[in-house]
Write a protein that holds these residues in place. Structure first.
Motif, PDB file in Angstrom:
ATOM      1  N   VAL A  27       0.842  -1.199   0.000  1.00 34.01           N
ATOM      2  CA  VAL A  27       0.000   0.000   0.000  1.00 34.01           C
ATOM      3  C   VAL A  27       0.878   1.251   0.000  1.00 34.01           C
ATOM      4  N   GLY A  28       1.920   1.247   0.814  1.00 32.84           N
ATOM      5  CA  GLY A  28       2.835   2.386   0.862  1.00 32.84           C
ATOM      6  C   GLY A  28       3.552   2.604  -0.457  1.00 32.84           C
ATOM      7  N   TYR A  29       4.014   1.518  -1.088  1.00 33.76           N
ATOM      8  CA  TYR A  29       4.701   1.654  -2.374  1.00 33.76           C
ATOM      9  C   TYR A  29       3.783   2.298  -3.420  1.00 33.76           C
ATOM     10  N   LEU A  30       2.558   1.834  -3.496  1.00 27.37           N
ATOM     11  CA  LEU A  30       1.639   2.362  -4.506  1.00 27.37           C
ATOM     12  C   LEU A  30       1.271   3.817  -4.218  1.00 27.37           C
ATOM     13  N   ALA A  31       1.134   4.157  -2.936  1.00 21.36           N
ATOM     14  CA  ALA A  31       0.807   5.540  -2.580  1.00 21.36           C
ATOM     15  C   ALA A  31       1.957   6.482  -2.931  1.00 21.36           C
ATOM     16  N   VAL A  32       3.174   6.104  -2.597  1.00 16.28           N
ATOM     17  CA  VAL A  32       4.329   6.956  -2.907  1.00 16.28           C
ATOM     18  C   VAL A  32       4.535   7.045  -4.417  1.00 16.28           C
ATOM     19  N   LEU A  33       4.307   5.934  -5.133  1.00 17.79           N
ATOM     20  CA  LEU A  33       4.411   5.952  -6.590  1.00 17.79           C
ATOM     21  C   LEU A  33       3.430   6.950  -7.186  1.00 17.79           C
ATOM     22  N   ILE A  38       2.319  12.304  -9.660  1.00 14.83           N
ATOM     23  CA  ILE A  38       1.513  13.533  -9.634  1.00 14.83           C
ATOM     24  C   ILE A  38       2.398  14.765  -9.472  1.00 14.83           C
ATOM     25  N   PHE A  39       3.257  14.753  -8.455  1.00 15.42           N
ATOM     26  CA  PHE A  39       4.090  15.922  -8.195  1.00 15.42           C
ATOM     27  C   PHE A  39       5.207  16.073  -9.229  1.00 15.42           C
ATOM     28  N   GLY A  40       5.819  14.951  -9.619  1.00 13.30           N
ATOM     29  CA  GLY A  40       6.917  15.021 -10.580  1.00 13.30           C
ATOM     30  C   GLY A  40       6.479  15.530 -11.934  1.00 13.30           C
ATOM     31  N   SER A  41       5.314  15.083 -12.390  1.00 18.32           N
ATOM     32  CA  SER A  41       4.843  15.501 -13.713  1.00 18.32           C
ATOM     33  C   SER A  41       4.355  16.942 -13.713  1.00 18.32           C
ATOM     34  N   LEU A 176      -3.710  -3.222 -17.917  1.00 20.58           N
ATOM     35  CA  LEU A 176      -3.597  -2.194 -16.887  1.00 20.58           C
ATOM     36  C   LEU A 176      -2.920  -0.943 -17.430  1.00 20.58           C
ATOM     37  N   TYR A 177      -1.769  -1.122 -18.065  1.00 25.17           N
ATOM     38  CA  TYR A 177      -1.017   0.050 -18.521  1.00 25.17           C
ATOM     39  C   TYR A 177      -1.644   0.679 -19.761  1.00 25.17           C
ATOM     40  N   ALA A 178      -2.334  -0.115 -20.574  1.00 25.01           N
ATOM     41  CA  ALA A 178      -3.080   0.456 -21.692  1.00 25.01           C
ATOM     42  C   ALA A 178      -4.222   1.334 -21.170  1.00 25.01           C
ATOM     43  N   THR A 179      -4.871   0.877 -20.116  1.00 29.77           N
ATOM     44  CA  THR A 179      -5.950   1.669 -19.517  1.00 29.77           C
ATOM     45  C   THR A 179      -5.398   2.963 -18.916  1.00 29.77           C
ATOM     46  N   LEU A 180      -4.280   2.857 -18.208  1.00 25.77           N
ATOM     47  CA  LEU A 180      -3.669   4.050 -17.619  1.00 25.77           C
ATOM     48  C   LEU A 180      -3.266   5.056 -18.687  1.00 25.77           C
ATOM     49  N   SER A 181      -2.825   4.560 -19.842  1.00 24.07           N
ATOM     50  CA  SER A 181      -2.421   5.469 -20.921  1.00 24.07           C
ATOM     51  C   SER A 181      -3.597   6.284 -21.438  1.00 24.07           C
ATOM     52  N   GLN A 182      -4.803   5.739 -21.250  1.00 24.14           N
ATOM     53  CA  GLN A 182      -5.999   6.430 -21.738  1.00 24.14           C
ATOM     54  C   GLN A 182      -6.628   7.339 -20.688  1.00 24.14           C
ATOM     55  N   VAL A 183      -6.517   6.962 -19.420  1.00 29.35           N
ATOM     56  CA  VAL A 183      -7.222   7.721 -18.384  1.00 29.35           C
ATOM     57  C   VAL A 183      -6.346   8.776 -17.709  1.00 29.35           C
ATOM     58  N   LEU A 184      -5.031   8.585 -17.731  1.00 28.95           N
ATOM     59  CA  LEU A 184      -4.151   9.572 -17.106  1.00 28.95           C
ATOM     60  C   LEU A 184      -3.927  10.756 -18.042  1.00 28.95           C
ATOM     61  N   PRO A 185      -3.747  11.943 -17.494  1.00 30.74           N
ATOM     62  CA  PRO A 185      -3.292  13.068 -18.329  1.00 30.74           C
ATOM     63  C   PRO A 185      -1.967  12.703 -18.982  1.00 30.74           C
ATOM     64  N   SER A 186      -1.730  13.222 -20.173  1.00 29.94           N
ATOM     65  CA  SER A 186      -0.537  12.822 -20.933  1.00 29.94           C
ATOM     66  C   SER A 186       0.751  13.051 -20.152  1.00 29.94           C
ATOM     67  N   ALA A 187       0.836  14.149 -19.395  1.00 29.95           N
ATOM     68  CA  ALA A 187       2.054  14.437 -18.628  1.00 29.95           C
ATOM     69  C   ALA A 187       2.305  13.355 -17.580  1.00 29.95           C
ATOM     70  N   GLN A 188       1.243  12.901 -16.918  1.00 35.64           N
ATOM     71  CA  GLN A 188       1.400  11.860 -15.907  1.00 35.64           C
ATOM     72  C   GLN A 188       1.723  10.515 -16.543  1.00 35.64           C
ATOM     73  N   TRP A 189       1.115  10.227 -17.679  1.00 31.92           N
ATOM     74  CA  TRP A 189       1.385   8.952 -18.352  1.00 31.92           C
ATOM     75  C   TRP A 189       2.843   8.869 -18.789  1.00 31.92           C
ATOM     76  N   TYR A 190       3.354   9.927 -19.405  1.00 31.31           N
ATOM     77  CA  TYR A 190       4.750   9.899 -19.843  1.00 31.31           C
ATOM     78  C   TYR A 190       5.705   9.863 -18.652  1.00 31.31           C
ATOM     79  N   PHE A 191       5.330  10.520 -17.570  1.00 29.32           N
ATOM     80  CA  PHE A 191       6.162  10.461 -16.369  1.00 29.32           C
ATOM     81  C   PHE A 191       6.183   9.036 -15.808  1.00 29.32           C
ATOM     82  N   LEU A 192       5.037   8.360 -15.864  1.00 27.98           N
ATOM     83  CA  LEU A 192       4.978   6.962 -15.434  1.00 27.98           C
ATOM     84  C   LEU A 192       5.873   6.091 -16.312  1.00 27.98           C
ATOM     85  N   LEU A 193       5.872   6.328 -17.617  1.00 23.96           N
ATOM     86  CA  LEU A 193       6.732   5.554 -18.510  1.00 23.96           C
ATOM     87  C   LEU A 193       8.208   5.736 -18.159  1.00 23.96           C
TER      88      LEU A 193
END
Length: 306
Positions: A27-33, A38-41, A176-193
């Motif tokens: 739970v902690g890992y996912l929350a910090v991720l 959010i903040f990094g992007s 999962l990651y295909a869904t995230l690519s569609q629902v996340l704002p582009s800045a957050q998606w690229y930061f996740l990549l």
């Protein structure tokens, strides 16, 4: 030298009991991720580049943490129930993008057949020509972790179980990651990549210094133990105590700190390598042995009965 498999001999029974709170680290890992993305992007203030790099690395460490918990699950350390261990491992395999049964089969074989032709996680076996081994070690130091998790583990899973169970983790990860690519704002998606890429590289560099650049034999001298227990417990679930982990794979990661104190004098006497940090160890081996080839053994190893 001492063979890598000792199991339970010589340690008190309490060292082998699962640690109930460990699974909640997920739970902690996912929350910090999530916060890192959010903040990094979104950050655009002073020193934007180093701040974004900081959040990429911080997020990457959370992925490494999830992998560390999956590793603990493969050993049955997250819960007393086998079903709970497996369910947690299967769930984390989707985040990591691998096949849990394939990873578990490969990793347990790595312990049982360490530094032999049957070890599916070992690079220097089967024996190859020096140029081929050097090329594989060079590639592995950068992308070894994703190649093993995304390609090799699913292939191994297909040899041990049915297609659905073997491949559902990788397929679910793609979904999962295909869904995230569609629902996340582009800045957050690229930061996740970028975070995923950083986690893959850091994980590969991390794995190199556990075993590579050390003797080629099936002995504990081919396992490095790291004294960075704070980092190791936070992000690696105790795998930094890697020699102790190979000697006693049934000990849950959080208990390896105490086990390491019990074994330290004996392990030192046996010539098992100790390092303070992964970064220092990597740089030292890279500068003295850039391709991480095993040195020629001066003497034959002396094994103990398993």
């Amino acid at each position: 030298m001492v063979s890598v498999t000792r199991r339970r001999g010589g340690l008190a029974p309490e060292h082998f009991v699962p640690v109930a709170w460990q699974k909640w680290k997920l739970v902690g890992y996912l929350a910090v991720l999530a916060l890192s993305i959010i903040f990094g992007s979104a950050y655009a203030g002073p020193l934007a580049a180093p701040v974004k790099v900081f959040f990429v690395v911080l997020g990457a460490l959370q992925f490494i943490g999830v992998f560390g918990l999956m590793h603990e699950s493969a050993h049955g350390h997250l819960a007393a129930s086998r079903k709970v261990n497996r369910w947690l491992g299967e769930a984390m395999s989707v985040i990591v993008g691998t096949s849990y049964p394939g990873y578990r089969a490969a990793h347990l074989t790595h312990h049982a057949k360490f530094r032999t032709e049957a070890d599916p996680q070992e690079i220097i076996f089967p024996r190859r020509s020096a140029p081929a081994t050097m090329a594989l070690l060079t590639v592995a130091s950068v992308v070894g972790a994703p190649v093993f998790l995304l390609v090799r583990a699913p292939i191994i899973a297909l040899k041990h179980t049915g297609v659905v169970r073997a491949l559902w983790g990788p397929v679910a990860a793609v979904a999962l990651y295909a869904t995230l690519s569609q629902v996340l704002p582009s800045a957050q998606w690229y930061f996740l990549l970028w975070t995923l890429i950083a986690g893959s590289v850091l994980g590969s560099l991390n794995d190199m210094v556990y075993h590579q650049g050390l003797v080629a034999e099936d002995t504990l001298q081919a396992c490095t133990s790291f004294d960075c227990d704070l980092f190791g417990q936070v992000f690696l679930s105790g795998a930094n105590r890697h020699a102790e982990h190979h000697a006693y794979p049934d000990v849950p990661g959080p208990r390896l700190v105490k086990v390491a104190k019990v074994l330290r004098e004996d392990f030192h006497a046996r010539g098992i390598p100790y390092e303070r940090s992964f970064t220092v160890a990597y740089l030292r081996r890279f500068t003295t042995n850039p391709l991480f080839l095993p040195p020629r053994s001066a003497v034959e190893p002396v094994r103990v009965e398993k």
